[in-house]
Design an enzyme around this catalytic site. Structure first.
Site, PDB file in Angstrom:
ATOM      1  N   HIS A   1       0.744  -1.214   0.032  1.00 26.66           N
ATOM      2  CA  HIS A   1      -0.025  -0.016  -0.059  1.00 26.66           C
ATOM      3  C   HIS A   1       0.799   1.299   0.056  1.00 26.66           C
ATOM      4  O   HIS A   1       0.306   2.473   0.160  1.00 26.66           O
ATOM      5  CB  HIS A   1      -1.077   0.061   1.198  1.00 26.66           C
ATOM      6  CG  HIS A   1      -1.729  -1.374   1.389  1.00 26.66           C
ATOM      7  ND1 HIS A   1      -1.142  -2.210   2.209  1.00 26.66           N
ATOM      8  CD2 HIS A   1      -2.890  -1.788   0.819  1.00 26.66           C
ATOM      9  CE1 HIS A   1      -2.113  -3.234   2.181  1.00 26.66           C
ATOM     10  NE2 HIS A   1      -3.046  -2.978   1.376  1.00 26.66           N
TER      11      HIS A   1
HETATM   12  S1  FES Z   1       1.698  -0.341   3.311  1.00 30.57           S
HETATM   13 FE1  FES Z   1       0.297  -1.892   3.886  1.00 30.57          FE
HETATM   14  S2  FES Z   1       1.235  -3.526   4.485  1.00 30.57           S
HETATM   15 FE2  FES Z   1       2.766  -1.875   3.936  1.00 30.57          FE
END
Ligand code: FES
Length: 210
Positions: free
Chosen positions: A168
């Site tokens: 993410h």
């Molecule tokens: S940014 Fe979501 S698991 Fe690393």
């Protein structure tokens, strides 16, 4: 009982039914100059402990003399990837630059408490300035970030060198501190560790006088 990775080799283990039990993946990542992408060179190393010992959290001894400056080794401890990054003087210098982009520059958040024995210099989060030891698991939802990347290689990192989580997009500096406005709110966890001598780190035990 501790285990020593001094005998790690680049040769693959012989095939057999217990290969998986007796091996662990160790990776070395190399940071080049600006504009050079990080390289990840996985290899399989001989590994002593049984699954039971590892699950129980047996300490792991790592010979750090073979980790060139600017490179990182990954070892497995309690089933987790532990990063050992040999920081160069330039990497250390960058960590002391403006910290306005970081979410928790002094590691005050307590979801993953940073041990006091690595907080002599909050910018480094390490016992020795030249070696960072952190658990390579993103504090958002548990993916393992990639890197380290030099400055200018990943847009998500802006002008900074560091790590990028592929899930993410959380980013971390070369002390494992998370950048602001990312899904992860916490810095990377620091495992218990100490130096047995100049060239050996024991992961799984805090310093005796911590
Ligand atoms: S940014 Fe979501 S698991 Fe690393």
């Amino acid at each position: 009982m501790s285990n020593n990775t001094n005998n790690s080799t680049t040769a693959p283990p012989p095939p057999g039914p217990d290969v998986e039990r007796r091996t662990a993946v160790v990776a070395t990542a190399i940071v080049g100059g600006a504009g050079v992408a990080a390289l990840a060179v996985p290899y399989v190393a001989s590994w002593g402990p049984t699954d039971g010992a590892k699950a129980a959290g047996a300490p792991v001894d790592v010979d750090i003399s073979g980790i060139p400056p600017g490179t990182m080794r990954i070892v497995k401890w309690r089933g987790k990837p532990v990063w050992i990054l040999h920081r160069t003087p330039e990497m250390i210098r960058v960590l002391h630059q403006d910290t306005a982009a970081l979410a928790d520059p002094d590691s005050k958040r307590q979801n993953y408490p940073t041990p006091p024995y690595v907080m002599k210099d909050p910018a480094l989060r390490s016992i020795r300035p030249d070696f960072l030891v952190v658990i390579g698991i993103c504090t958002h939802l548990g993916c393992s970030p990639n890197g380290p990347f030099p400055a200018g290689v990943k847009a998500a990192l802006g002008p900074w060198p560091g790590f990028l989580c592929p899930c993410h997009g959380s980013t971390f500096d070369l002390a494992g501190r998370v950048f602001k406005n990312k899904p992860a709110a916490d810095n990377l966890a620091v495992p218990p560790y100490r130096f047995l001598d100049e060239h050996t780190i024991r992961i799984g035990e805090a310093p005796v006088h911590a």
